[in-house]
Design a protein around this motif. Structure first.
Motif, PDB file in Angstrom:
ATOM      1  N   GLY A  85      24.434  20.405  29.454  1.00 43.41           N
ATOM      2  CA  GLY A  85      23.698  21.195  30.422  1.00 43.41           C
ATOM      3  C   GLY A  85      23.143  20.350  31.553  1.00 43.41           C
ATOM      4  N   LYS A  86      23.002  19.050  31.310  1.00 45.85           N
ATOM      5  CA  LYS A  86      22.486  18.126  32.322  1.00 45.85           C
ATOM      6  C   LYS A  86      23.563  17.177  32.836  1.00 45.85           C
ATOM      7  N   MET A  87      24.575  16.937  32.027  1.00 49.41           N
ATOM      8  CA  MET A  87      25.634  15.980  32.375  1.00 49.41           C
ATOM      9  C   MET A  87      26.990  16.607  32.067  1.00 49.41           C
ATOM     10  N   SER A  88      27.335  17.657  32.781  1.00 48.00           N
ATOM     11  CA  SER A  88      28.541  18.420  32.439  1.00 48.00           C
ATOM     12  C   SER A  88      29.820  17.618  32.646  1.00 48.00           C
ATOM     13  N   PHE A  89      29.853  16.775  33.682  1.00 47.88           N
ATOM     14  CA  PHE A  89      31.071  16.005  33.961  1.00 47.88           C
ATOM     15  C   PHE A  89      31.180  14.792  33.047  1.00 47.88           C
ATOM     16  N   ILE A  90      30.062  14.174  32.711  1.00 48.53           N
ATOM     17  CA  ILE A  90      30.088  13.096  31.726  1.00 48.53           C
ATOM     18  C   ILE A  90      30.494  13.639  30.362  1.00 48.53           C
ATOM     19  N   GLU A 152      36.318   8.144  34.335  1.00 49.18           N
ATOM     20  CA  GLU A 152      36.455   9.245  35.273  1.00 49.18           C
ATOM     21  C   GLU A 152      35.283   9.197  36.249  1.00 49.18           C
ATOM     22  N   GLU A 153      35.513   9.617  37.483  1.00 50.78           N
ATOM     23  CA  GLU A 153      34.449   9.618  38.484  1.00 50.78           C
ATOM     24  C   GLU A 153      33.510  10.796  38.258  1.00 50.78           C
ATOM     25  N   VAL A 154      32.199  10.503  38.296  1.00 50.29           N
ATOM     26  CA  VAL A 154      31.170  11.531  38.141  1.00 50.29           C
ATOM     27  C   VAL A 154      30.109  11.307  39.210  1.00 50.29           C
ATOM     28  N   HIS A 155      29.220  12.271  39.385  1.00 50.18           N
ATOM     29  CA  HIS A 155      28.109  12.112  40.319  1.00 50.18           C
ATOM     30  C   HIS A 155      27.149  11.043  39.789  1.00 50.18           C
ATOM     31  N   GLU A 156      26.628  10.194  40.694  1.00 41.27           N
ATOM     32  CA  GLU A 156      25.772   9.094  40.267  1.00 41.27           C
ATOM     33  C   GLU A 156      24.499   9.572  39.556  1.00 41.27           C
ATOM     34  N   ASP A 157      24.005  10.765  39.883  1.00 39.85           N
ATOM     35  CA  ASP A 157      22.810  11.263  39.197  1.00 39.85           C
ATOM     36  C   ASP A 157      23.074  11.520  37.718  1.00 39.85           C
ATOM     37  N   GLU A 158      24.269  11.999  37.403  1.00 45.17           N
ATOM     38  CA  GLU A 158      24.627  12.158  35.991  1.00 45.17           C
ATOM     39  C   GLU A 158      24.721  10.788  35.316  1.00 45.17           C
ATOM     40  N   GLN A 159      25.232   9.807  36.047  1.00 46.75           N
ATOM     41  CA  GLN A 159      25.350   8.462  35.493  1.00 46.75           C
ATOM     42  C   GLN A 159      23.975   7.879  35.178  1.00 46.75           C
ATOM     43  N   PHE A 160      23.007   8.078  36.096  1.00 55.41           N
ATOM     44  CA  PHE A 160      21.645   7.603  35.852  1.00 55.41           C
ATOM     45  C   PHE A 160      21.041   8.311  34.642  1.00 55.41           C
ATOM     46  N   GLN A 199      31.036  17.515  44.684  1.00 53.54           N
ATOM     47  CA  GLN A 199      29.911  18.410  44.918  1.00 53.54           C
ATOM     48  C   GLN A 199      28.612  17.811  44.386  1.00 53.54           C
ATOM     49  N   GLU A 200      27.471  18.279  44.942  1.00 49.15           N
ATOM     50  CA  GLU A 200      26.187  17.838  44.449  1.00 49.15           C
ATOM     51  C   GLU A 200      25.944  18.432  43.056  1.00 49.15           C
ATOM     52  N   VAL A 201      25.255  17.685  42.227  1.00 51.27           N
ATOM     53  CA  VAL A 201      24.842  18.194  40.923  1.00 51.27           C
ATOM     54  C   VAL A 201      23.324  18.093  40.848  1.00 51.27           C
ATOM     55  N   LYS A 202      22.729  18.945  40.053  1.00 51.47           N
ATOM     56  CA  LYS A 202      21.271  18.978  39.951  1.00 51.47           C
ATOM     57  C   LYS A 202      20.856  18.625  38.545  1.00 51.47           C
ATOM     58  N   VAL A 203      20.147  17.497  38.403  1.00 46.38           N
ATOM     59  CA  VAL A 203      19.632  17.065  37.124  1.00 46.38           C
ATOM     60  C   VAL A 203      18.108  17.055  37.250  1.00 46.38           C
ATOM     61  N   ASP A 204      17.469  18.157  36.841  1.00 42.14           N
ATOM     62  CA  ASP A 204      16.021  18.281  37.021  1.00 42.14           C
ATOM     63  C   ASP A 204      15.254  17.310  36.146  1.00 42.14           C
ATOM     64  N   THR A 205      15.405  17.454  34.861  1.00 44.37           N
ATOM     65  CA  THR A 205      14.726  16.584  33.909  1.00 44.37           C
ATOM     66  C   THR A 205      15.771  16.056  32.942  1.00 44.37           C
TER      67      THR A 205
END
Length: 208
Positions: A85-90, A152-160, A199-205
Motif C-alpha cells: 500500500g506504500k511501496m507498490s512498485f517495490i 527495476e526502476e522505482v520512484h525514489e520516495d518508495e526507495q527511501f 509518475q509521482e507516487v505518494k508515501v504519506d507515512t
C-alpha cells in the motif's frame, strides 16, 4: 489458473476469491500446487493477507497472517514486512523476484551492502526517469544480495521508504548480522500491475 504476462495480477485476484469461498487452509495448499513450490503464495485470515515467496510458506504456516503482521515474527523467524500500500512498485519487484527464484528467507549481511548494490545498481543500470531509483531484490544488505538480484526502476520516495523499513526492522526486532529473516508483502492487492512509468507516487507515512 490464468496468468498475466508478468504473472502478477490475475493470480492474486483469483486467490482472494478462493479464500473467501473455500477458506485459508484449502487455498494455501491449492495455491502452492497451482503456482509451483517456488512461486509466491498468499496466506490470509480474519481480513489480513500477506504474500510470501514459496520458500517461506512453511514458516508463515506456523502462525496466522494477523500474528505475522502484528508481531513481525512467526515461529522462530523474524519478519520484515513490505507494505504494498506504500511501496507498490517495490512490492512488484519483490514479487517478480520470488517468481524468478529469489528467496523470501534472507540473512543480514550489512558489511558488504554498498559493494553488492554496486554490482546490481551501478553504472550498468540506466535510469529512465528524473526521480527514478534502482531497486534490487534480494536486498543488498542481505547475504543473498548482489550479483543475480532482480533490479527495476522505482520512484525514489518508495526507495527511501523501503530503506527506512528495513533499517527499522534490523534495529527494533532486532535482526543482527548473520541472522535469518523472512520477507513478506502486506496488502498484496496493492501490488503494481505494471512497471513504474515516471509518475509521482505518494508515501504519506512510511513506517508503522
Amino acid at each position: 489458473m490464468a496468468k498475466t504476462k508478468t504473472g502478477l495480477l490475475l493470480p492474486v485476484l483469483a486467490v482472494a476469491g478462493l479464500i473467501a469461498y473455500f477458506g485459508l487452509d484449502a487455498v494455501t495448499d491449492t495455491v502452492g500446487d497451482l503456482l509451483g513450490s517456488n512461486d509466491p503464495v498468499i496466506v490470509a485470515d480474519n481480513g489480513h493477507q500477506l504474500l510470501v515467496g514459496g520458500d517461506g510458506k512453511s514458516k508463515v504456516e506456523q502462525c496466522t497472517a494477523q500474528v505475522t503482521l502484528t508481531t513481525r515474527q512467526c515461529g522462530d523467524v523474524k519478519v520484515v514486512v513490505i507494505d504494498a500500500g506504500k511501496m507498490s512498485f517495490i512490492a512488484r519487484n519483490i514479487r517478480l523476484a520470488w517468481a524468478e527464484g529469489q528467496p523470501a528467507i534472507l540473512h543480514r549481511e550489512s558489511a558488504n551492502a554498498r559493494a553488492k548494490r554496486g554490482k546490481v545498481c551501478g553504472s550498468s543500470f540506466k535510469k529512465t526517469y528524473p526521480r527514478g531509483s534502482c531497486d534490487e531484490f534480494s536486498f543488498a544488505s542481505s547475504r543473498e544480495g548482489g550479483s543475480g538480484a532482480r533490479a527495476e526502476e522505482v520512484h525514489e520516495d518508495e526507495q527511501f521508504c523501503q530503506g527506512g523499513t528495513i533499517s527499522s526492522a534490523y534495529q527494533r526486532l532486532p535482526i543482527n548480522e548473520g541472522d535469518a529473516y523472512l520477507v513478506v508483502i502486506s496488502n498484496p492487492d496493492k501490488i503494481a500491475a505494471a512497471p513504474w512509468a515516471g509518475q509521482e507516487v505518494k508515501v504519506d507515512t512510511c513506517l508503522g
